[in-house]
Design a protein around this motif. Structure first.
Motif, PDB file in Angstrom:
ATOM      1  N   ARG A 257       0.750  -1.187  -0.025  1.00 46.47           N
ATOM      2  CA  ARG A 257      -0.059  -0.027   0.088  1.00 46.47           C
ATOM      3  C   ARG A 257       0.840   1.360  -0.101  1.00 46.47           C
ATOM      4  NH1 ARG A 257      -5.342  -0.325   2.422  1.00 46.47           N
ATOM      5  NH2 ARG A 257      -4.902   1.654   3.652  1.00 46.47           N
ATOM      6  N   PRO A 258       0.398   2.211  -0.870  1.00 43.84           N
ATOM      7  CA  PRO A 258       1.308   3.505  -0.828  1.00 43.84           C
ATOM      8  C   PRO A 258       0.838   4.232   0.497  1.00 43.84           C
ATOM      9  CG  PRO A 258       0.080   3.147  -3.047  1.00 43.84           C
ATOM     10  CD  PRO A 258      -0.525   2.211  -1.972  1.00 43.84           C
ATOM     11  N   ILE A 259       1.846   4.874   1.059  1.00 45.58           N
ATOM     12  CA  ILE A 259       1.527   5.821   2.100  1.00 45.58           C
ATOM     13  C   ILE A 259       2.238   7.331   1.889  1.00 45.58           C
ATOM     14  CG2 ILE A 259       2.267   5.995   4.615  1.00 45.58           C
ATOM     15  CD1 ILE A 259       1.444   3.073   4.336  1.00 45.58           C
ATOM     16  N   ASN A 260       3.360   7.540   1.908  1.00 47.95           N
ATOM     17  CA  ASN A 260       3.655   8.560   1.515  1.00 47.95           C
ATOM     18  C   ASN A 260       4.972   8.579   0.635  1.00 47.95           C
ATOM     19  OD1 ASN A 260       6.010   9.031   3.224  1.00 47.95           O
ATOM     20  ND2 ASN A 260       4.663   9.139   4.886  1.00 47.95           N
ATOM     21  N   ASN A 261       5.752   9.788   0.067  1.00 47.23           N
ATOM     22  CA  ASN A 261       6.805   9.347  -0.808  1.00 47.23           C
ATOM     23  C   ASN A 261       7.998   9.088  -0.036  1.00 47.23           C
ATOM     24  OD1 ASN A 261       7.121  11.742   0.658  1.00 47.23           O
ATOM     25  ND2 ASN A 261       7.620  13.219  -0.832  1.00 47.23           N
ATOM     26  N   ILE A 262       8.469   9.225   0.942  1.00 46.82           N
ATOM     27  CA  ILE A 262       9.655   8.592   1.681  1.00 46.82           C
ATOM     28  C   ILE A 262       9.370   7.203   1.974  1.00 46.82           C
ATOM     29  CG2 ILE A 262      10.962   8.920   3.979  1.00 46.82           C
ATOM     30  CD1 ILE A 262      11.523  11.205   1.791  1.00 46.82           C
ATOM     31  N   VAL A 263       8.291   6.967   2.716  1.00 48.48           N
ATOM     32  CA  VAL A 263       8.124   5.518   3.078  1.00 48.48           C
ATOM     33  C   VAL A 263       7.950   4.800   1.746  1.00 48.48           C
ATOM     34  CG1 VAL A 263       6.471   4.097   4.211  1.00 48.48           C
ATOM     35  CG2 VAL A 263       7.063   6.077   5.254  1.00 48.48           C
TER      36      VAL A 263
END
Lengths: 806, 341
Positions: A257-263
């Protein structure tokens, strides 16, 4: 391990159909479990443009839309959504289309108006807000509002338009190949399998972020033995935002699952390189110092999932000067999590000791994606390219500024393994005739040798094993590589040569087979029961609390209490099966099992595993003497020596008046009889159950020698019937024994034919009648001779048993 | 007199011909052939004849007697045959009435499948070995090159009896390889069937206790081609001549190279169907060339000796062999199930 074929194609162009791809990869050693096509459930859904919309005349919330869906002329669709405007591009499910979950859309009427399809939300297409963060959740998906969706054309298949058309291959990766738990690892395999070049990418980082790394961050690894390598870089001025569509698409295809750019970057790199990455918020790394150390006994840490753990010295932690900020290789700490206002990030790309991570994760009951990779032992040479790739992606996404320099601590990075390839030996092991040249080419494909190495001797050459192939250590491993790419199915099939060996069954196995056959002949069917039982099983068969047979091997981690004890008796297993059949209302069940019991006290702390032949039955005329008949038939069948039966009154599982010991000579072979009614009730049976438990070892001892022919009698026998009256307490066995003692050598057979009780005999008396067969082997008997013997027999009966001729 | 004889003859033959029952026949016998019968009465008149007439008349009289006796026999036989026929007819049974029941026990289907496998290997000179089910982790794992840290050693996968994970329920029949290497002279050809245990919850395809059969050969010049040849033979014996197999690379700690053997799906012939989960192939067993490290740990020089080994699950083989839908049936021992085999 899931693999996006789109992602794979970035490295190796393989354009074969899924089935062919799966087959070829499977046969070269990467077993494919299945292929999923994204959006496979979606059909006839296209991009459409809303040309106009008017209020539905019979509804206060519906709209009638005219939509250009590339069908030549506009189609009318009624929608209840309120967020659609003229000129919007929207997903249009046409008449006869299908949607995820098996939903079908057909033309129809809504409150009297024609509706020839449906406008869709992203949820109706099986998507998630995380897949399209810009999309409006509570209405129709306005594709034209999403700047990331470009190049949309009316009539275009929606799957292609929104990137929901990847093919995802699921692999079963064996534990010796952790390198294949990555897109790049599988790309290498695919390259070798399909003979296509593998275009790996060298990450390039521009750098130039503010500050100097040595001043910002310091790393120490006091637990150097558990940290072969620790690599870290820093990113400053981070802007947390959703990652771009292409990255989200890749993650989604791989099941993340996508979370945010860094993660997302850390996950992306983990998937691509197989290298778990961790990102910390720099402001929570007190003193700018990272210390990789063993946890202190009782040290507490709350991980990203919000759970607090109490650690031991067996755990490895990432700490700052004051406290732990992460569980190394398992999960980051909540106290250093990346949050919306994170500004400076530390990327950790490390190699930890596999066993330490595995045990740590197991002890805490939290096996994560990262720990599952670390526990297999990762390639220490992978940490640097992985962290650079992460930094490169930061720059590509404009997510922050990468500080120049790398912190890289190399505690234990092994030298490459160099092996000698001797084609003759490999061929001898495989039974093949593969040339040295072909082998060389295989190793070339696998990057074990330098391409274009011209000075190679095909009969003997050396290879340098890449660092990510820690599983290749010796000749047999090289042989497997050759076999994989030569093709297992191209290895010839031959039958064994060599010295002939004498096969067959041992005497023990022969007796096992024989007893099984005898049981079946007697009408008993074979069962197979579990070797483990519940501790309460001993209670159910009425064993005393102190019965020493209760001492059993106990499984410390059983599936459940019911299967936690290794049985020291087969009786409960048999009774359970009888009970089950009884409760299934089967009229009769005659069953046997040759199964083991497990007595403590064997060698090396193991069990003494003895086999018990267990018979159990009810119905179809089963009674004590039917069961006894089977026991006798078994003993006769193996020509058991010197068999006799004695009453057994003390076995708690059996009816005290209907139970007998079976002897062969002085040894008890087993016990049989009617199961105690209370025990039967414990297994749900309110009728008579009969069982026999015979020790296989005793049966083996009792087994007589092979038969020898005895000449058939030449002279006729004389038969005499006698009936004697004796006390009730005198057993038929005792009478028989007296008859045999009294006989003077002419008696060949004694058989009981009647027992009579009646008032005329007196209280406590019975009359027992036997048929006697008398014969001499060398002459015809005279009546007088027979009478002499019978007289002697009657004397013995009277003397030994107080039995008198009736 | 001649006329008298002819008359007796004609009358008697006609009477014998038409007689109905045994009593009437006896009456006729007395009437014509008895001591006081008609023929005797005629013969008594022989004395009155002249010496010239006597021989001819004597001969005639004897001919008549023989004819009468012959007719009597024939009549009597005919009557007996008729009587027997009647008796047999009266004894006719209804052959559709079920036979008197003989209860015959059945072999458990799992063991039937095992018996077949045993026979195949015994025919190739293999010995059948039995060994302990409560086993040392050392033999189940260490000696098979599955070192500390191998996932199958986890307490979540394997049943243990002590905190040190020293004594366990064997998770495979493979420790029998080690026991054979430690106790038998080379060359070795063994199979070792038996119960094995893994921490799997019971469902249609899993059971915490199941059965495997292990096979192992150690000899000089044993090759992977031999392994393939032997296992192909096994597949043909189990599933019929012409059974198609394939070998895939795989990984086991104690073999190198390792493989799994698949059998082409019997339902779809390889096209892909629900039975084979669309793959066209059904996994049958795992195998490989014995890892040189395993030979070394048993004190066998891998430069001189080589070998192969395989292990297969018996339940699934039995399930496939008898088209049994659910593994739980194997251990439920329902008599209605058992009596089908």
């Amino acid at each position: 391990m899931n693999l996006s074929r789109k992602w794979l194609n970035e490295f190796v162009k393989v354009d074969v159909p899924d089935r062919e791809f799966a087959e070829a990869m499977t046969l070269s050693g990467s077993k494919v479990e299945g292929v999923t096509v994204e959006g496979a459930e979606i059909s006839r859904v296209v991009v459409g443009r809303v040309l106009s919309l008017v209020r539905h005349p019979n509804s206060d919330h519906m709209w009638i839309c005219q939509v250009d869906a590339g069908q030549g002329q506009p189609i009318q669709i009624v929608t209840g959504a309120q967020n659609v405007k003229e000129n919007d591009l929207v997903p249009v499910a046409l008449d006869g289309s299908t949607l995820p979950g098996g939903k079908e859309i057909h033309a129809g009427q809504l409150r009297g108006e024609d509706s020839n399809g449906m406008l869709c939300s992203f949820a109706e297409l099986g998507l998630d807000q995380r897949d399209f963060p810009a999309a409006y959740a509570d209405g129709i998906w306005i594709l034209s509002d999403d700047p990331e969706l470009d190049g949309l054309t009316v009539g275009q298949d929606i799957r292609e338009a929104v990137g929901l058309d990847d093919h995802v291959v699921e692999f079963e990766i064996t534990p010796n190949r952790p390198d294949c738990l990555s897109v790049i690892g599988l790309a290498r395999e695919a390259s070798a399998t399909f003979d296509k070049p593998c275009n790996l990418h060298e990450p390039a980082v521009k750098g130039g972020g503010p500050g100097a790394l040595p001043e910002l961050l310091d790393v120490e690894t006091p637990a150097a033995d558990l940290v072969p390598r620790y690599t870290a870089r820093m990113v400053r001025g981070v802007k947390i935002a959703p990652s771009p569509k292409w990255m989200r698409e890749r993650l989604r295809a791989m099941g993340v699952r996508p979370i945010n750019n860094i993660v997302d970057i850390t996950n992306y790199v983990m998937l691509e390189y197989g290298q778990p990455m961790h990102a910390f918020d720099y402001r929570y790394v007190n003193g700018g110092k990272i210390i990789v150390r063993r946890a202190e006994e009782g040290e507490k840490l709350t991980t990203l999932d919000g759970k607090e753990h109490t650690l031991t010295a067996n755990h490895l932690v990432i700490a700052d000067e004051g406290r732990a900020v992460g569980l190394a290789g398992i999960m980051g700490g909540l106290n250093s999590e990346i949050v919306a206002d994170t500004a400076d990030v530390v990327f950790e790309s490390a190699c930890f000791d596999g066993t330490c991570i595995r045990k740590g994760a197991l002890a805490l009951g939290m096996r994560t994606e990262a720990s599952a990779k670390f526990e297999k032992g990762l390639d220490p040479l992978n940490t640097l390219p992985a962290v650079n790739r992460a930094c490169e992606l930061v720059e590509l996404l404009g997510a922050g500024e990468v500080v120049d320099g790398v912190i890289d601590i190399l505690n234990n990075v092994p030298q490459p393994t160099v092996l000698t390839v001797e084609p003759d030996k490999i061929n001898a092991l495989l039974g093949t005739d593969i040339s040295g040249i072909e082998m060389f080419k295989i190793f070339e494909k696998l990057d074990f040798v330098n391409a274009g190495d011209q000075a190679v001797n095909p009969n003997c050459f050396t290879v340098s094993v890449p660092s990510y192939r820690g599983d290749v250590r010796r000749m047999a491993d090289l042989a497997e590589e050759v076999a994989r790419f030569h093709g297992y199915n191209n290895i010839p099939t031959t039958l064994m040569r060599g010295q002939t060996t004498q096969g067959g069954y041992s005497p023990v196995q022969k007796l096992e087979n024989k007893l099984g056959g005898l049981c079946r002949t007697c009408g008993y069917s074979e069962i197979i029961t579990y070797s483990f039982i519940s501790p309460t099983a001993y209670d159910k068969i009425l064993w005393g609390k102190e019965d020493f047979h209760r001492k059993s091997f106990r499984i410390l981690n059983p599936l459940g209490e019911d299967t936690s004890i290794m049985r020291t008796t087969t009786l409960p297993s048999m009774l359970e099966v009888l009970g089950r059949n009884w409760n299934n209302r089967s009229k009769a069940a005659w069953l046997y099992e040759l199964g083991r019991i497990y007595m403590p006290g064997g060698e090396d702390g193991l069990a003494m595993e003895a086999q018990i032949l267990t018979l159990g039955a009810y119905g179809n005329g089963m009674d004590f003497f039917t069961m006894k008949g089977a026991v006798e038939a078994l003993l006769k069948g193996i020509r058991a020596r010197d068999v006799r039966f004695e009453p057994c009154t003390e076995d708690p599982s059996y009816h005290p008046g209907r139970c007998a010991y079976v002897y062969s000579g002085a040894d008890i072979v087993g016990v049989f009889g009617q199961i105690h009614p209370l025990a039967a009730q414990n297994f749900g049976v309110d009728g008579e159950l009969y069982c026999a438990e015979l020790s296989f070892d005793e049966l083996l001892m009792a087994q007589g020698p092979d038969p020898e022919y005895a000449p058939l009698p030449k002279y006729p026998p004389i038969t005499r019937d006698i009936a004697v009256v004796c006390g009730e307490e005198v057993s038929v066995g005792a009478l028989e024994a007296a008859i045999r003692r009294g006989a003077k050598g002419l008696l060949k057979e004694v058989s009981l034919f009647d027992i009579y009780r009646g008032k005329n005999l007196g209280e406590g008396k019975k009359s027992v009648a036997f048929n006697l067969v008398l014969r001499a082997d060398d002459r015809s008997l005279t009546s007088e001779e027979a009478d002499q013997d019978v007289k002697s027999i009657l004397e013995a009966l009277e003397r030994d048993c107080g039995a008198v001729l009736r | 007199m001649k006329e008298q004889l002819a008359k007796i003859r004609a009358e008697a033959l006609s009477a014998f011909e038409s007689v109905k029952d045994a009593a009437a026949l006896d009456e006729l016998r007395v009437k014509y052939l008895g001591k006081k019968g008609e023929l005797t009465a005629v013969l008594k008149q022989m004395g009155k004849l002249s010496a010239e007439e006597r021989p001819a008349m004597g001969q005639l009289a004897n001919e008549v007697r023989a004819a009468l006796e012959g007719a009597l026999d024939a009549a009597s036989q005919k009557m007996e045959a008729a009587a027997l026929e009647l008796k047999l007819k009266a004894e006719t049974v209804d052959v559709t009435i079920p036979g008197r029941q003989v209860q015959v026990g059945r072999r458990h289907p799992m063991n039937t499948a095992l018996d077949e496998i045993k026979e195949i290997f015994i025919g190739m000179g293999f010995t059948v070995l039995d060994g302990p089910e409560i086993e040392l982790a050392e033999l189940n794992f260490d000696r098979l090159n599955a070192e500390e840290g191998h996932p199958s050693r986890d307490w979540s996968d394997t049943f243990y009896f002590d905190e040190d994970s020293r004594v366990m329920l064997r998770s495979q029949t493979s420790p029998m390889q080690v026991r054979a290497m430690d106790s038998m002279p080379l060359p070795i050809r063994i199979i070792a069937p038996g119960r094995v245990y893994r921490k799997d919850e019971v469902d249609a395809t899993h059971s915490p206790m199941f059965h495997q059969v292990e096979g192992m050969v150690i000899d000089k010049n044993v090759t992977m081609a031999d392994l393939k040849g032997t296992l192909n033979l096994l597949a043909e014996e189990l599933f019929g001549k012409g059974t198609v197999t394939r070998f895939r690379p795989h990984h086991f700690p104690f073999t190198e190279p390792s493989c799994e053997m698949d059998v082409q799906c019997h339902k779809c012939g390889g096209a892909g169907c629900p039975t084979c989960k669309g793959e066209g192939w059904i996994e049958l067993l795992g195998a490989g060339m014995i890892h040189p490290r395993v030979l070394e740990m048993a004190g066998i020089d891998p430069e001189e000796w080589s070998g192969w080994a395989f292990g297969m699950g018996l339940e699934r083989t039995a399930l496939r062999r008898f088209k049994i839908a659910d593994m739980r049936l194997i251990f439920e021992n329902d008599i209605r199930f058992l009596e089908q085999f």
